[in-house]
Design a protein around this motif. Structure first.
Motif: not given
Length: 89
Positions: A40-66
């Protein structure tokens, strides 16, 4: 909504991304989530990581790609951990 319904609704939010990624293993994922706090903790981590990835994928900043790449790499690692759980008997 009673307590049990609230718990089930929260579990569905946690499981939604994993169920979408591994639709062929829905029953096993639900069983693991009920039986294993670490899964269950792994599923939470996955959900949180996916959310962060989606955020940074759309972000328009210098550090976003990395940062997006770092989260993509972490997603692959977490997916492998899920596969490892699913392959256990």
């Amino acid at each position: 909504m009673n307590h049990r319904d609230s718990v089930n609704a929260a579990r569905e939010v946690i499981l939604a991304p994993i169920l979408a990624k591994f639709p062929e293993a829905r029953a096993k994922i639900r069983q693991l989530c009920q039986e294993s706090p670490s899964f269950q903790s792994l599923c939470k981590d996955y959900r949180d990581c996916l959310s962060a990835w989606e955020y940074w994928r759309r972000a328009d900043s210098e550090e976003a790609p990395a940062l997006g790449q770092s989260y993509a790499d972490l997603l692959r690692e977490l997916e492998q951990e899920v596969r490892d759980y699913l392959e256990q008997e």
